[in-house]
Design an enzyme around this catalytic site. Sequence first.
Site, PDB file in Angstrom:
ATOM      1  N   GLU A  94       0.824  -1.192   0.000  1.00 38.07           N
ATOM      2  CA  GLU A  94       0.000   0.000   0.000  1.00 38.07           C
ATOM      3  C   GLU A  94       0.868   1.255   0.000  1.00 38.07           C
ATOM      4  O   GLU A  94       1.957   1.272   0.578  1.00 38.07           O
ATOM      5  CB  GLU A  94      -0.937  -0.002   1.214  1.00 38.07           C
ATOM      6  CG  GLU A  94      -1.942  -1.145   1.154  1.00 38.07           C
ATOM      7  CD  GLU A  94      -2.909  -1.188   2.322  1.00 38.07           C
ATOM      8  OE1 GLU A  94      -3.963  -1.829   2.176  1.00 38.07           O
ATOM      9  OE2 GLU A  94      -2.614  -0.600   3.380  1.00 38.07           O
ATOM     10  N   CYS A 107       3.621   8.623   0.621  1.00 33.01           N
ATOM     11  CA  CYS A 107       4.124   7.694   1.632  1.00 33.01           C
ATOM     12  C   CYS A 107       4.242   6.335   0.953  1.00 33.01           C
ATOM     13  O   CYS A 107       3.237   5.737   0.573  1.00 33.01           O
ATOM     14  CB  CYS A 107       3.165   7.640   2.815  1.00 33.01           C
ATOM     15  SG  CYS A 107       3.673   6.524   4.131  1.00 33.01           S
ATOM     16  N   CYS A 114       6.939  -6.608   6.872  1.00 30.56           N
ATOM     17  CA  CYS A 114       8.000  -5.851   7.534  1.00 30.56           C
ATOM     18  C   CYS A 114       8.974  -6.799   8.215  1.00 30.56           C
ATOM     19  O   CYS A 114       8.591  -7.854   8.722  1.00 30.56           O
ATOM     20  CB  CYS A 114       7.410  -4.891   8.560  1.00 30.56           C
ATOM     21  SG  CYS A 114       8.643  -3.768   9.283  1.00 30.56           S
ATOM     22  N   CYS A 118       7.194  -4.281  15.542  1.00 29.83           N
ATOM     23  CA  CYS A 118       6.553  -3.286  16.401  1.00 29.83           C
ATOM     24  C   CYS A 118       5.112  -3.707  16.701  1.00 29.83           C
ATOM     25  O   CYS A 118       4.330  -3.962  15.780  1.00 29.83           O
ATOM     26  CB  CYS A 118       6.587  -1.919  15.739  1.00 29.83           C
ATOM     27  SG  CYS A 118       8.250  -1.348  15.323  1.00 29.83           S
ATOM     28  N   CYS A 121       1.888  -1.670  15.232  1.00 29.82           N
ATOM     29  CA  CYS A 121       1.793  -1.420  13.795  1.00 29.82           C
ATOM     30  C   CYS A 121       1.157  -2.613  13.081  1.00 29.82           C
ATOM     31  O   CYS A 121       1.570  -3.763  13.268  1.00 29.82           O
ATOM     32  CB  CYS A 121       3.192  -1.153  13.229  1.00 29.82           C
ATOM     33  SG  CYS A 121       3.212  -0.825  11.457  1.00 29.82           S
ATOM     34  N   GLU A 166      10.513  -1.833   6.734  1.00 27.53           N
ATOM     35  CA  GLU A 166      11.625  -1.093   7.314  1.00 27.53           C
ATOM     36  C   GLU A 166      12.629  -0.785   6.199  1.00 27.53           C
ATOM     37  O   GLU A 166      13.312  -1.684   5.704  1.00 27.53           O
ATOM     38  CB  GLU A 166      12.297  -1.918   8.426  1.00 27.53           C
ATOM     39  CG  GLU A 166      13.650  -1.424   8.895  1.00 27.53           C
ATOM     40  CD  GLU A 166      13.663   0.053   9.268  1.00 27.53           C
ATOM     41  OE1 GLU A 166      14.457   0.801   8.667  1.00 27.53           O
ATOM     42  OE2 GLU A 166      12.884   0.453  10.150  1.00 27.53           O
ATOM     43  N   LEU A 221      10.690   6.525  17.302  1.00 29.23           N
ATOM     44  CA  LEU A 221      11.331   6.315  18.610  1.00 29.23           C
ATOM     45  C   LEU A 221      10.364   5.762  19.656  1.00 29.23           C
ATOM     46  O   LEU A 221      10.540   4.658  20.158  1.00 29.23           O
ATOM     47  CB  LEU A 221      11.950   7.634  19.083  1.00 29.23           C
ATOM     48  CG  LEU A 221      12.824   7.569  20.333  1.00 29.23           C
ATOM     49  CD1 LEU A 221      14.017   6.656  20.120  1.00 29.23           C
ATOM     50  CD2 LEU A 221      13.291   8.969  20.721  1.00 29.23           C
ATOM     51  N   HIS A 222       9.394   6.558  20.074  1.00 25.86           N
ATOM     52  CA  HIS A 222       8.280   6.156  20.934  1.00 25.86           C
ATOM     53  C   HIS A 222       8.634   5.870  22.394  1.00 25.86           C
ATOM     54  O   HIS A 222       7.731   5.825  23.231  1.00 25.86           O
ATOM     55  CB  HIS A 222       7.514   4.974  20.337  1.00 25.86           C
ATOM     56  CG  HIS A 222       7.132   5.177  18.913  1.00 25.86           C
ATOM     57  ND1 HIS A 222       6.413   6.270  18.487  1.00 25.86           N
ATOM     58  CD2 HIS A 222       7.409   4.461  17.783  1.00 25.86           C
ATOM     59  CE1 HIS A 222       6.249   6.217  17.179  1.00 25.86           C
ATOM     60  NE2 HIS A 222       6.850   5.143  16.727  1.00 25.86           N
ATOM     61  N   CYS A 339      -0.648   6.503   9.704  1.00 25.96           N
ATOM     62  CA  CYS A 339       0.591   5.840  10.123  1.00 25.96           C
ATOM     63  C   CYS A 339       0.268   4.633  11.006  1.00 25.96           C
ATOM     64  O   CYS A 339      -0.509   4.711  11.951  1.00 25.96           O
ATOM     65  CB  CYS A 339       1.472   6.806  10.912  1.00 25.96           C
ATOM     66  SG  CYS A 339       2.189   8.110   9.912  1.00 25.96           S
TER      67      CYS A 339
END
Length: 348
Positions: A94, A107, A114, A118, A121, A166, A221-222, A339
């Site tokens: 996508e 984007c 991936c 995470c 996500c 990633e 980061l988070h 996101c």
Amino acid sequence: MKNSKKDIRALSKKELQDFFVSHGDKSFRGSQVYDWLWNKATYNFEDMTNLSKETRQMLMDNFVINNIEVDQMQRSKDGTIKNAVKLHDGFTVESVLIPTMSRTTACVSSQVGCSLDCKFCATAKLKRLRNLNADEIFDQVVAIDKESKLYNGIPLSNIVYMGMGEPLMNYNNVLKSIEKITSPEGLGMSPRRITLSTSGVPKMIKKLADDEVKFHLAVSLHSAIDEIRTQIMPFNAKFPLADLRESLVYWYEKTGKSVTYEYIVWNGINDREEDIRALVEFCKAIPCKVNIIEYNPIDDGQFQQGTDVAVAKYMNALEANHITVTLRHSRGKDIDAACGQLANKMKV
């Protein structure tokens, strides 16, 4: 039966020139074909009208163009567009067009699924099925640029590698796609309008710096506390914050470019005073700015958006320490284009 023809976009300009010379033609034919492929983004040999019919037939006999196709397009009430992009082997990724008053941003995805894990996500739940080739990333940009011109009347202005995957785990293809996008022989976009967003792979961040890239770097980061970050981003156990910080210092020393940190505040996860203090300290390593991003649910309910009070505390603490901070509201949530939502409803 597997197609034995080679994907022509896997060839360099020199290899195309050599192909024509080996077939008794002039090397400039290779330059003409290269222009059709990358500058004009042509997917059909028949459309290469400055070549003879015999030359076009020779290309069809020897090569294929494995271009993407927009299988489904959705438009949000806020103007955001999400494309379900079908690849030549049947996989789907996508990409998203995000229009604002000042810019139109693509984007784009870099992997099917991936490489990382995470927990907040949707894409990470797919795992990595394969890397995208440089031309497949390039094609996403071409498709979104056409849509921006069609629906907004203006060309694409910015690109973020922030879709599925990633980017630093598909390093060579990502950098090759950026080379094609920024080259005068390609789309001719400025690298200053491109941002690569990574969850943080220290070794590859250092390689970016060594390769003297000209685009911008953002880090998802988070949390600036290892224990918390590993809970929400388990790969952090292999790439701890000390290593990430060291790589970012190296990046800044080599490139002179600041870094953007992307940060979501979650209720009961990273909304304490100590979480705020840790982020402030992490930000002091190099010049940076922080984007506090609205969380986009992926249906399992484990993560809940932090309160307005918690977000305000973060912003006040960062501003008090002269760190630029921006609160970003998500776009395209009604079509799962925000996101962290890519692949939320998609089956691969």
